[in-house]
Design a protein around this motif. Structure first.
Motif, PDB file in Angstrom:
ATOM      1  N   LEU A 176      19.178   8.956   0.106  1.00  0.00           N
ATOM      2  CA  LEU A 176      19.179   7.557  -0.303  1.00  0.00           C
ATOM      3  C   LEU A 176      18.266   7.386  -1.516  1.00  0.00           C
ATOM      4  N   PRO A 177      18.611   6.493  -2.431  1.00  0.00           N
ATOM      5  CA  PRO A 177      17.762   6.309  -3.607  1.00  0.00           C
ATOM      6  C   PRO A 177      16.421   5.650  -3.254  1.00  0.00           C
ATOM      7  N   VAL A 178      15.432   5.892  -4.092  1.00  0.00           N
ATOM      8  CA  VAL A 178      14.099   5.334  -3.888  1.00  0.00           C
ATOM      9  C   VAL A 178      14.119   3.850  -4.246  1.00  0.00           C
ATOM     10  N   CYS A 179      13.374   3.064  -3.497  1.00  0.00           N
ATOM     11  CA  CYS A 179      13.302   1.613  -3.713  1.00  0.00           C
ATOM     12  C   CYS A 179      12.756   1.314  -5.106  1.00  0.00           C
ATOM     13  N   ARG A 180      13.381   0.379  -5.815  1.00  0.00           N
ATOM     14  CA  ARG A 180      12.939   0.018  -7.160  1.00  0.00           C
ATOM     15  C   ARG A 180      11.638  -0.777  -7.143  1.00  0.00           C
ATOM     16  N   ILE A 195       0.124  -4.099   3.562  1.00  0.00           N
ATOM     17  CA  ILE A 195       1.264  -4.836   3.038  1.00  0.00           C
ATOM     18  C   ILE A 195       2.458  -3.892   2.958  1.00  0.00           C
ATOM     19  N   THR A 196       3.619  -4.339   3.458  1.00  0.00           N
ATOM     20  CA  THR A 196       4.848  -3.546   3.350  1.00  0.00           C
ATOM     21  C   THR A 196       5.757  -4.163   2.291  1.00  0.00           C
ATOM     22  N   CYS A 197       6.560  -3.343   1.681  1.00  0.00           N
ATOM     23  CA  CYS A 197       7.484  -3.784   0.640  1.00  0.00           C
ATOM     24  C   CYS A 197       8.540  -4.712   1.257  1.00  0.00           C
ATOM     25  N   PRO A 198       8.726  -5.913   0.700  1.00  0.00           N
ATOM     26  CA  PRO A 198       9.713  -6.826   1.257  1.00  0.00           C
ATOM     27  C   PRO A 198      11.159  -6.411   0.975  1.00  0.00           C
ATOM     28  N   ASP A 199      11.382  -5.634  -0.081  1.00  0.00           N
ATOM     29  CA  ASP A 199      12.750  -5.238  -0.417  1.00  0.00           C
ATOM     30  C   ASP A 199      13.303  -4.176   0.527  1.00  0.00           C
ATOM     31  N   CYS A 200      12.509  -3.124   0.777  1.00  0.00           N
ATOM     32  CA  CYS A 200      12.995  -2.026   1.629  1.00  0.00           C
ATOM     33  C   CYS A 200      12.448  -2.116   3.048  1.00  0.00           C
ATOM     34  N   LYS A 201      11.592  -3.116   3.312  1.00  0.00           N
ATOM     35  CA  LYS A 201      11.017  -3.354   4.635  1.00  0.00           C
ATOM     36  C   LYS A 201      10.236  -2.150   5.163  1.00  0.00           C
ATOM     37  N   GLY A 202       9.537  -1.471   4.266  1.00  0.00           N
ATOM     38  CA  GLY A 202       8.654  -0.392   4.665  1.00  0.00           C
ATOM     39  C   GLY A 202       9.283   0.977   4.811  1.00  0.00           C
ATOM     40  N   THR A 203      10.509   1.166   4.356  1.00  0.00           N
ATOM     41  CA  THR A 203      11.149   2.477   4.472  1.00  0.00           C
ATOM     42  C   THR A 203      10.995   3.323   3.215  1.00  0.00           C
ATOM     43  N   GLY A 204      10.863   2.688   2.053  1.00  0.00           N
ATOM     44  CA  GLY A 204      10.748   3.423   0.797  1.00  0.00           C
ATOM     45  C   GLY A 204      12.079   3.796   0.192  1.00  0.00           C
ATOM     46  N   ARG A 205      13.132   3.522   0.868  1.00  0.00           N
ATOM     47  CA  ARG A 205      14.484   3.840   0.386  1.00  0.00           C
ATOM     48  C   ARG A 205      15.345   2.580   0.395  1.00  0.00           C
ATOM     49  N   GLY A 264       8.939   4.111  -3.781  1.00  0.00           N
ATOM     50  CA  GLY A 264       8.780   5.071  -2.705  1.00  0.00           C
ATOM     51  C   GLY A 264       7.445   4.997  -1.980  1.00  0.00           C
ATOM     52  N   PHE A 265       6.596   4.037  -2.344  1.00  0.00           N
ATOM     53  CA  PHE A 265       5.323   3.822  -1.647  1.00  0.00           C
ATOM     54  C   PHE A 265       5.417   2.480  -0.924  1.00  0.00           C
ATOM     55  N   PRO A 266       6.056   2.432   0.257  1.00  0.00           N
ATOM     56  CA  PRO A 266       6.397   1.159   0.885  1.00  0.00           C
ATOM     57  C   PRO A 266       5.242   0.427   1.562  1.00  0.00           C
ATOM     58  N   VAL A 267       4.174   1.123   1.929  1.00  0.00           N
ATOM     59  CA  VAL A 267       3.054   0.473   2.614  1.00  0.00           C
ATOM     60  C   VAL A 267       1.778   0.756   1.833  1.00  0.00           C
ATOM     61  N   VAL A 268       1.048  -0.294   1.511  1.00  0.00           N
ATOM     62  CA  VAL A 268      -0.206  -0.141   0.785  1.00  0.00           C
ATOM     63  C   VAL A 268      -1.316  -0.862   1.531  1.00  0.00           C
ATOM     64  N   ALA A 269      -2.549  -0.435   1.328  1.00  0.00           N
ATOM     65  CA  ALA A 269      -3.716  -1.094   1.904  1.00  0.00           C
ATOM     66  C   ALA A 269      -4.505  -1.726   0.769  1.00  0.00           C
ATOM     67  N   ILE A 270      -4.734  -3.022   0.853  1.00  0.00           N
ATOM     68  CA  ILE A 270      -5.441  -3.763  -0.178  1.00  0.00           C
ATOM     69  C   ILE A 270      -6.768  -4.234   0.399  1.00  0.00           C
ATOM     70  N   THR A 271      -7.848  -4.008  -0.342  1.00  0.00           N
ATOM     71  CA  THR A 271      -9.142  -4.490   0.131  1.00  0.00           C
ATOM     72  C   THR A 271      -9.285  -5.961  -0.209  1.00  0.00           C
TER      73      THR A 271
END
Length: 60
Positions: A8-12, A38-48, A16-23
């Motif tokens: 599957l293609p990587v999320c635009r 925070i999870t990516c709203p487009d791919c819902k945390g899958t990265g694809r 490909g980094f679907p979950v990040v930690a922000i201080t």
């Protein structure tokens, strides 16, 4: 040895980094930083992402 291409293609949005930690800038009692995950709203945390289905015209 070459790596296999992902099926599957990587999320635009997250590249490909679907979950990040922000201080938040504040500290806990033990001195560590408070973070928010925070999870990516487009791919819902899958990265694809899945490709959009092709339009199929039916009828006349």
């Amino acid at each position: 040895m070459p790596q296999h291409a992902p099926s599957l293609p990587v999320c635009r949005a997250c590249d490909g980094f679907p979950v990040v930690a922000i201080t938040t800038g504040t500290r806990n009692r033990d001195g560590s930083r408070t973070t928010v995950r925070i999870t990516c709203p487009d791919c819902k945390g899958t990265g694809r992402t899945r490709t959009a289905p092709a339009l199929v015209r039916t009828g006349r």
